[in-house]
Scaffold this motif. Sequence first.
Motif, PDB file in Angstrom:
ATOM      1  N   LEU A  86       2.107  -1.603   4.585  1.00  0.00           N
ATOM      2  CA  LEU A  86       2.455  -0.275   4.118  1.00  0.00           C
ATOM      3  C   LEU A  86       3.782  -0.132   3.956  1.00  0.00           C
ATOM      4  O   LEU A  86       4.676  -0.480   4.141  1.00  0.00           O
ATOM      5  CB  LEU A  86       1.981   0.798   5.410  1.00  0.00           C
ATOM      6  CG  LEU A  86       1.148   0.872   5.874  1.00  0.00           C
ATOM      7  CD1 LEU A  86       0.953   1.963   7.046  1.00  0.00           C
ATOM      8  CD2 LEU A  86      -0.108   1.410   4.802  1.00  0.00           C
ATOM      9  N   ALA A  87       4.039   0.604   2.540  1.00  0.00           N
ATOM     10  CA  ALA A  87       5.381   1.247   2.089  1.00  0.00           C
ATOM     11  C   ALA A  87       5.900   2.000   3.097  1.00  0.00           C
ATOM     12  O   ALA A  87       5.120   2.673   3.754  1.00  0.00           O
ATOM     13  CB  ALA A  87       5.000   2.015   0.679  1.00  0.00           C
TER      14      ALA A  87
ATOM     15  N   LEU B  96       0.801  -1.153   0.025  1.00  0.00           N
ATOM     16  CA  LEU B  96      -0.064  -0.074  -0.197  1.00  0.00           C
ATOM     17  C   LEU B  96       0.904   1.189  -0.139  1.00  0.00           C
ATOM     18  O   LEU B  96       1.574   1.368   0.985  1.00  0.00           O
ATOM     19  CB  LEU B  96      -0.951  -0.038   1.159  1.00  0.00           C
ATOM     20  CG  LEU B  96      -2.074  -0.770   1.229  1.00  0.00           C
ATOM     21  CD1 LEU B  96      -2.732  -0.743   2.392  1.00  0.00           C
ATOM     22  CD2 LEU B  96      -3.055   0.087   0.205  1.00  0.00           C
ATOM     23  N   ARG B  97       0.756   1.809  -1.310  1.00  0.00           N
ATOM     24  CA  ARG B  97       1.721   3.096  -1.217  1.00  0.00           C
ATOM     25  C   ARG B  97       0.723   4.407  -1.611  1.00  0.00           C
ATOM     26  O   ARG B  97       0.075   4.296  -2.540  1.00  0.00           O
ATOM     27  CB  ARG B  97       2.781   3.073  -2.270  1.00  0.00           C
ATOM     28  CG  ARG B  97       3.727   3.937  -2.299  1.00  0.00           C
ATOM     29  CD  ARG B  97       4.805   3.888  -3.542  1.00  0.00           C
ATOM     30  NE  ARG B  97       5.067   2.466  -3.750  1.00  0.00           N
ATOM     31  CZ  ARG B  97       5.934   1.560  -3.076  1.00  0.00           C
ATOM     32  NH1 ARG B  97       6.829   2.553  -2.387  1.00  0.00           N
ATOM     33  NH2 ARG B  97       6.222   0.378  -3.523  1.00  0.00           N
ATOM     34  N   HIS B  98       1.045   5.394  -1.036  1.00  0.00           N
ATOM     35  CA  HIS B  98       0.192   6.673  -1.298  1.00  0.00           C
ATOM     36  C   HIS B  98       0.333   7.213  -2.527  1.00  0.00           C
ATOM     37  O   HIS B  98       1.541   7.178  -2.969  1.00  0.00           O
ATOM     38  CB  HIS B  98       0.276   7.657  -0.094  1.00  0.00           C
ATOM     39  CG  HIS B  98       1.655   8.367   0.100  1.00  0.00           C
ATOM     40  ND1 HIS B  98       2.766   7.590   0.404  1.00  0.00           N
ATOM     41  CD2 HIS B  98       2.204   9.517  -0.314  1.00  0.00           C
ATOM     42  CE1 HIS B  98       3.917   8.427   0.414  1.00  0.00           C
ATOM     43  NE2 HIS B  98       3.394   9.457  -0.216  1.00  0.00           N
ATOM     44  N   THR B  99      -0.603   7.836  -3.311  1.00  0.00           N
ATOM     45  CA  THR B  99      -0.440   8.277  -4.699  1.00  0.00           C
ATOM     46  C   THR B  99       0.482   9.307  -4.889  1.00  0.00           C
ATOM     47  O   THR B  99       1.367   9.654  -5.546  1.00  0.00           O
ATOM     48  CB  THR B  99      -1.682   8.354  -5.426  1.00  0.00           C
ATOM     49  OG1 THR B  99      -2.254   6.963  -5.152  1.00  0.00           O
ATOM     50  CG2 THR B  99      -1.350   8.571  -6.651  1.00  0.00           C
TER      51      THR B  99
ATOM     52  N   PRO C 286      -7.593 -10.041   9.133  1.00  0.00           N
ATOM     53  CA  PRO C 286      -7.510  -8.799   9.938  1.00  0.00           C
ATOM     54  C   PRO C 286      -6.203  -8.446  10.385  1.00  0.00           C
ATOM     55  O   PRO C 286      -5.989  -7.201  10.730  1.00  0.00           O
ATOM     56  CB  PRO C 286      -8.516  -9.258  10.620  1.00  0.00           C
ATOM     57  CG  PRO C 286      -9.052 -10.546  10.637  1.00  0.00           C
ATOM     58  CD  PRO C 286      -8.498 -11.146   9.287  1.00  0.00           C
ATOM     59  N   SER C 287      -5.243  -9.370  10.714  1.00  0.00           N
ATOM     60  CA  SER C 287      -4.102  -9.439  11.385  1.00  0.00           C
ATOM     61  C   SER C 287      -3.227  -8.260  10.585  1.00  0.00           C
ATOM     62  O   SER C 287      -2.487  -7.615  10.928  1.00  0.00           O
ATOM     63  CB  SER C 287      -3.272 -10.603  11.451  1.00  0.00           C
ATOM     64  OG  SER C 287      -3.049 -11.199  10.289  1.00  0.00           O
ATOM     65  N   ALA C 288      -3.310  -8.329   9.174  1.00  0.00           N
ATOM     66  CA  ALA C 288      -2.591  -7.809   8.429  1.00  0.00           C
ATOM     67  C   ALA C 288      -3.012  -6.020   8.515  1.00  0.00           C
ATOM     68  O   ALA C 288      -2.143  -5.222   8.542  1.00  0.00           O
ATOM     69  CB  ALA C 288      -2.809  -7.877   6.666  1.00  0.00           C
ATOM     70  N   GLY C 289      -4.331  -5.785   8.686  1.00  0.00           N
ATOM     71  CA  GLY C 289      -4.842  -4.470   8.889  1.00  0.00           C
ATOM     72  C   GLY C 289      -4.405  -4.216  10.255  1.00  0.00           C
ATOM     73  O   GLY C 289      -3.953  -2.789  10.366  1.00  0.00           O
ATOM     74  N   LEU C 290      -4.355  -4.887  11.183  1.00  0.00           N
ATOM     75  CA  LEU C 290      -3.915  -4.435  12.525  1.00  0.00           C
ATOM     76  C   LEU C 290      -2.343  -4.189  12.590  1.00  0.00           C
ATOM     77  O   LEU C 290      -1.996  -3.195  13.301  1.00  0.00           O
ATOM     78  CB  LEU C 290      -4.025  -5.388  13.601  1.00  0.00           C
ATOM     79  CG  LEU C 290      -5.560  -5.632  13.741  1.00  0.00           C
ATOM     80  CD1 LEU C 290      -5.831  -6.760  14.877  1.00  0.00           C
ATOM     81  CD2 LEU C 290      -6.238  -4.317  14.370  1.00  0.00           C
ATOM     82  N   ARG C 291      -1.460  -4.946  11.653  1.00  0.00           N
ATOM     83  CA  ARG C 291      -0.170  -4.537  11.603  1.00  0.00           C
ATOM     84  C   ARG C 291       0.094  -3.207  10.793  1.00  0.00           C
ATOM     85  O   ARG C 291       0.940  -2.717  11.252  1.00  0.00           O
ATOM     86  CB  ARG C 291       0.457  -5.722  10.714  1.00  0.00           C
ATOM     87  CG  ARG C 291       0.905  -6.945  11.525  1.00  0.00           C
ATOM     88  CD  ARG C 291       1.463  -8.112  11.034  1.00  0.00           C
ATOM     89  NE  ARG C 291       1.700  -9.385  11.597  1.00  0.00           N
ATOM     90  CZ  ARG C 291       0.886 -10.224  11.447  1.00  0.00           C
ATOM     91  NH1 ARG C 291       0.323 -10.136  10.150  1.00  0.00           N
ATOM     92  NH2 ARG C 291       1.042 -11.589  12.107  1.00  0.00           N
TER      93      ARG C 291
ATOM     94  N   LEU D 244      -6.817   4.887   8.292  1.00  0.00           N
ATOM     95  CA  LEU D 244      -7.602   3.925   8.592  1.00  0.00           C
ATOM     96  C   LEU D 244      -8.310   2.995   7.439  1.00  0.00           C
ATOM     97  O   LEU D 244      -8.295   1.936   7.524  1.00  0.00           O
ATOM     98  CB  LEU D 244      -8.838   4.260   9.369  1.00  0.00           C
ATOM     99  CG  LEU D 244      -8.704   4.790  10.756  1.00  0.00           C
ATOM    100  CD1 LEU D 244      -9.731   5.183  11.507  1.00  0.00           C
ATOM    101  CD2 LEU D 244      -7.778   3.845  11.762  1.00  0.00           C
ATOM    102  N   ARG D 245      -8.367   3.718   6.227  1.00  0.00           N
ATOM    103  CA  ARG D 245      -8.616   3.060   5.080  1.00  0.00           C
ATOM    104  C   ARG D 245      -7.393   2.158   4.746  1.00  0.00           C
ATOM    105  O   ARG D 245      -7.733   0.858   4.183  1.00  0.00           O
ATOM    106  CB  ARG D 245      -8.788   4.025   3.796  1.00  0.00           C
ATOM    107  CG  ARG D 245     -10.173   4.546   3.644  1.00  0.00           C
ATOM    108  CD  ARG D 245     -10.337   5.871   2.746  1.00  0.00           C
ATOM    109  NE  ARG D 245     -10.168   5.231   1.533  1.00  0.00           N
ATOM    110  CZ  ARG D 245     -10.998   4.543   0.887  1.00  0.00           C
ATOM    111  NH1 ARG D 245     -12.183   4.209   1.400  1.00  0.00           N
ATOM    112  NH2 ARG D 245     -10.649   4.160  -0.523  1.00  0.00           N
ATOM    113  N   ALA D 246      -6.239   2.558   4.808  1.00  0.00           N
ATOM    114  CA  ALA D 246      -5.142   1.630   4.930  1.00  0.00           C
ATOM    115  C   ALA D 246      -5.060   0.382   5.482  1.00  0.00           C
ATOM    116  O   ALA D 246      -4.730  -0.725   5.220  1.00  0.00           O
ATOM    117  CB  ALA D 246      -3.648   2.241   5.084  1.00  0.00           C
ATOM    118  N   MET D 247      -5.595   0.464   6.917  1.00  0.00           N
ATOM    119  CA  MET D 247      -5.884  -0.381   7.617  1.00  0.00           C
ATOM    120  C   MET D 247      -6.910  -1.613   7.098  1.00  0.00           C
ATOM    121  O   MET D 247      -6.485  -2.783   7.079  1.00  0.00           O
ATOM    122  CB  MET D 247      -6.563  -0.255   9.197  1.00  0.00           C
ATOM    123  CG  MET D 247      -6.895  -1.185  10.043  1.00  0.00           C
ATOM    124  SD  MET D 247      -7.731  -0.684  11.500  1.00  0.00           S
ATOM    125  CE  MET D 247      -9.318  -0.184  10.687  1.00  0.00           C
TER     126      MET D 247
END
Length: 459
Positions: free
Chosen positions: A180-181, A152-155, A217-222, A167-170
């Motif tokens: 996350l990058a 996930l990288r911001h544009t 969901p673990s990936a979101g929490l990380r 939180l959308r990243a989560m």
Amino acid sequence: MLQPSWYALLERLDPLFAAMMRVGGHPLLVGGAVRDLLLGLTPTDIDIEVYGVDGQTLAAALAPFGRVNVVGRSFGVLKMRLDEYEVDVALPSRRHPLPDEETGALPDYDPSLTPREALARRDFTINALALTPSGDLIDYFGGRADLEARVLRHTSEAFGDDPLRVLRAMQFAARFAMRLAPETAALCRTLLSQAAGLPPDRIWREWQKWALLGVFPSAGLRALDESGWLALYPELAALQGCPQHPRYHPEGDVWTHTLHVCDAAVRIADRDALDGHERLTLIVAALCHDLGKPPTTVIDDDGIPRSIGHSEAGVSLTQTFLVRIGAPHWIERRVTPLVREHLAHLNVQPTPRVVRRLAHRLAPATLQQWERLVEADASGRPPCPPDRPAAAFLAVAEAEGAAMSRPAPLVRGRDLIAAGVAPGPRLGALLRRAYEAQLDGVFSTAEEGVTWVLQTDEV
């Protein structure tokens, strides 16, 4: 190379595209639909961005396809339905519209923007992809490579326009097993001070997607941890580093255990084909079930961590946490008894009396929901295999008719009134006594119950 399913969707949209182009528009399929197609998923919500035409002209061109709802005052977003698809047709904007924004707060739309300028306003590179009507992929920012790498990288720096994007990243990380990058995680940390201004309903929307749509969901929490935003939820942050008994928890600390339990809960929800309410209840309960461990954990004389009373201690922490994430009250009413009772199967035989009383304590949660949580808890301890230690309780509950709700009272007010008890406080007290006796198995029919009440009533 586009897959046939891509062309199938574009063919469905071709009449819309043709109508837009007839009035001078240049449409692109954008955002999540393109991302989902690349992942081999079937989009349900379709976003089309149209360049080179004003909103009123666009609305008139789309009118023959059915009802077109205009959002805002500037014809910036047109909502319509095409077969099974919900379609949003939007003009490009210099500030990407926020979900469900107030009408007057919608951004200024600018049909003269180029696709690169407009797509740069989107949150993540994986959502800044576009398809032309002929099927050409537009990928200015490396979104396809990030999708393949699960990054996930911001544009662009416009990401900071809306701190909710953290939180959308989560929830995206949970849905697509992403991380996350590093540069995006760093940017998220700079937005932490703005989190306090986010409305609770928007916060809950992202947590809800984390629970309903998350595959891991673990990936979101990380991702939440990497972003620095875990600090907003001290109930969760306290789980990190909290030790557990190594015999029962070889996986590590409470945080690690909770991540595994949440993932196990998703597997259970998928196996049982749970609907939205049931899935939310299970996964939120999995997240909260051990919140009481940090304040109750002590190291005994043998160096073993003990967390006596953590189930009860977790109730108030769960309530506080659910307020922080804007969860609706019905979630709190179901999750807190599940947290309180998640160890109720230990050192207890599943007799009918025990199960009836447990079902009563769990209400409005159900014993079936509780058994799933216990399974998730027991299955979140790798390398220990998955387990269902409360399955026998559920079997007894099903036999007792108590799996889906607490037992219904056998003795009703009308029964006692018919037996000569006058309405009033005494009647209520007798009904409560009768229900307690019923849970204990003193009687099993309404007639027996009325007889018991009359014989044991002390006037």
